[in-house]
Design a protein around this motif. Structure first.
Motif, mmCIF file in Angstrom:
data_model
loop_
_atom_site.group_PDB
_atom_site.id
_atom_site.type_symbol
_atom_site.label_atom_id
_atom_site.label_comp_id
_atom_site.label_asym_id
_atom_site.label_seq_id
_atom_site.Cartn_x
_atom_site.Cartn_y
_atom_site.Cartn_z
ATOM 1 N N THR A 1 36.710 20.319 17.144
ATOM 2 C CA THR A 1 35.449 21.048 17.023
ATOM 3 C C THR A 1 35.649 22.504 17.470
ATOM 4 N N ASP B 1 34.360 24.366 19.779
ATOM 5 C CA ASP B 1 34.476 24.697 21.211
ATOM 6 C C ASP B 1 35.928 24.712 21.678
ATOM 7 N N THR C 1 31.502 29.537 21.457
ATOM 8 C CA THR C 1 30.285 28.981 22.067
ATOM 9 C C THR C 1 29.118 29.177 21.101
ATOM 10 N N ALA C 2 28.024 28.489 21.380
ATOM 11 C CA ALA C 2 26.827 28.628 20.534
ATOM 12 C C ALA C 2 26.355 30.088 20.516
ATOM 13 N N HIS D 1 27.556 32.172 17.578
ATOM 14 C CA HIS D 1 27.167 31.852 16.196
ATOM 15 C C HIS D 1 26.502 33.005 15.454
ATOM 16 N N ALA E 1 24.007 28.926 10.154
ATOM 17 C CA ALA E 1 24.170 28.588 11.571
ATOM 18 C C ALA E 1 24.220 27.077 11.769
ATOM 19 N N GLU F 1 26.631 24.738 14.026
ATOM 20 C CA GLU F 1 26.088 23.872 15.078
ATOM 21 C C GLU F 1 26.594 22.441 14.927
ATOM 22 N N GLN G 1 30.003 22.456 16.487
ATOM 23 C CA GLN G 1 30.250 23.216 17.717
ATOM 24 C C GLN G 1 30.992 22.365 18.737
ATOM 25 N N ASP H 1 28.191 17.083 21.852
ATOM 26 C CA ASP H 1 26.767 17.402 21.681
ATOM 27 C C ASP H 1 26.143 16.591 20.560
#
Ligand SMILES: [Zn+2]
Length: 400
Positions: free
Chosen positions: A351, A353, A358-359, A362, A387, A391, A394, A398
């Motif tokens: 992924t 990360d 990081t978010a 984005h 986006a 996500e 990411q 999560d």
């Protein structure tokens, strides 16, 4: 009825296990002095080099070696051009992954004109037209792949502030010969097979869904996806599987041929800023995003343009990749997304990360995703939709 289309120049293609032995004779057809560009994963220390070196010697060729490490940069290309100008190079041969091939392609294009590549990079600097002449260029991929052996563009990257990933593109940069020997894949690490294989599959899928798709490339893209379906996981599990090696080398070659004609889509639109801003390999960026991007495209088309022909095309690919011919269009599209998600997991694609993304990054990635690839995506995606692709990948933790 077939639609109108135009097909730009292709290289002459040598494909098959053992065709690497033809490389020295093909190079000798252009003269005596060879600039040999290789990557950091060293061909020169691997099992294929002794025979190749003997072959070059047997042809009486004078080989100048140039190694590049990492992805090629404009500075690196300019330095190589200055170093080898005036050395009477007759042909540039690149053997390696996409980085070595793109570097060799750019160097071959500029060795005679001698100017900086910054003059020609898309979206950077003056964008002066390239007038050549280019030196003859021979490309031999050792990964499967970027398809660079069949394309007219060299992707160059810079890092740090103002980082970018942009193309030097001209039909004169198309290799004279593409020498595609699946045996080279036997030395690929599994992570490289996974990322590059998903890149090839993504390039075929995005070519087939491109706004500039045409019937000639459709046939190639579908055949390439069928080969990727049958070969990618098998090759990932066993690089010793010769049938799987040939299948993926072929799929990758076809992906280069089709993308050069049709353009790509949202996955490649995002892969450019991701690769410029973060240390994420191109294939991994594409592979980790393709399932999510496909889901987002299908949802956007269904909501805003339900009669769009791309929806039927996604269903065709869903039936092809799952082998379930009886699925209706809606089920086939759902099955396509499921199949891509399953492969993403089975190929252990990391992924975002894992690359320090990081978010909070984005918005900057989305803002820089509207390059040439995004323009041929089947539907114009809104920023929130782009986006959403990021996500979804990411962080795996999560999602569950
Ligand atoms: Zn790609």
């Amino acid at each position: 009825m077939a639609r109108d289309f135009a097909i730009a120049r292709l290289p002459r293609i040598e494909f098959g296990a053992g065709v690497r032995h033809r490389l020295p004779a093909l190079a000798a057809g252009f003269g005596r002095r060879v600039l040999l560009v290789t990557g950091s994963r060293s061909l020169l220390q691997g099992p294929f080099w002794p025979e190749l070196e003997a072959g070059f010697a047997a042809q009486g060729l004078d080989v100048i070696g140039h190694r590049i490490s990492g992805e090629p940069s404009p500075e690196g290309i300019d330095a190589a051009v200055q170093r080898y100008r005036g050395r009477n190079v007759s042909v540039v041969v690149a053997i390696g992954g996409g980085s070595a091939l793109d570097a060799g392609k750019a160097i071959a294009g500029l060795l005679l004109p001698g100017n900086t590549v910054l003059d020609h990079l898309e979206g950077v600097g003056p964008e002066r037209p390239y007038r050549g002449p280019a030196l003859p260029f021979i490309a031999a991929p050792t990964t499967a792949g970027t398809g660079s052996e069949a394309t007219k563009n060299a992707v160059l990257s810079t890092h740090g502030s103002g980082a970018y990933k942009k193309s030097f593109r001209d039909e004169r940069l198309v290799p004279e010969h593409a020498v595609v020997d699946p045996d080279f894949l036997a030395t690929c690490a599994p992570g490289v097979i996974a990322g590059n294989g998903m890149d090839a599959l993504t390039q075929l899928l995005e070519s087939y869904l491109s706004l500039r798709a045409n019937p000639f490339c459709d046939a190639l893209a579908l055949d390439g996806m069928a080969h990727a379906r049958d070969s990618l996981l098998a090759l990932y599990r066993d690089p010793g599987n010769a049938t799987a090696r040939a299948g993926m080398a072929y799929a990758s070659l076809l992906s280069g041929i089709t993308l050069a004609q049709t353009g790509l889509g949202s996955v490649h639109g995002l892969a450019a800023p991701l690769g410029a801003f973060f240390p994420i390999p191109h294939g991994v960026a594409c592979g980790t995003l393709v399932a999510a991007a496909t889901a987002v495209n299908i949802r956007a088309l269904s909501e805003r343009d339900p009669g769009h022909p791309a929806l039927a095309r996604y269903a065709v690919v869903g039936r092809l990749l799952t082998g379930r011919d009886s699925l209706d269009d809606g089920d086939a599209r759902a099955a396509l997304v499921e199949r891509l998600e399953a492969w993403t997991g089975l190929l252990d694609l990391p992924t975002l990360d894992r690359f320090g993304i990081t978010a909070g990054d984005h918005p900057r990635i989305v803002a820089n995703s509207r390059g040439s690839s995004m323009k041929t995506n089947p539907i114009v995606l809104q920023d929130a939709e782009v986006a959403a692709i990021l996500e979804a990948r990411q962080a795996a933790a999560d999602a569950g």
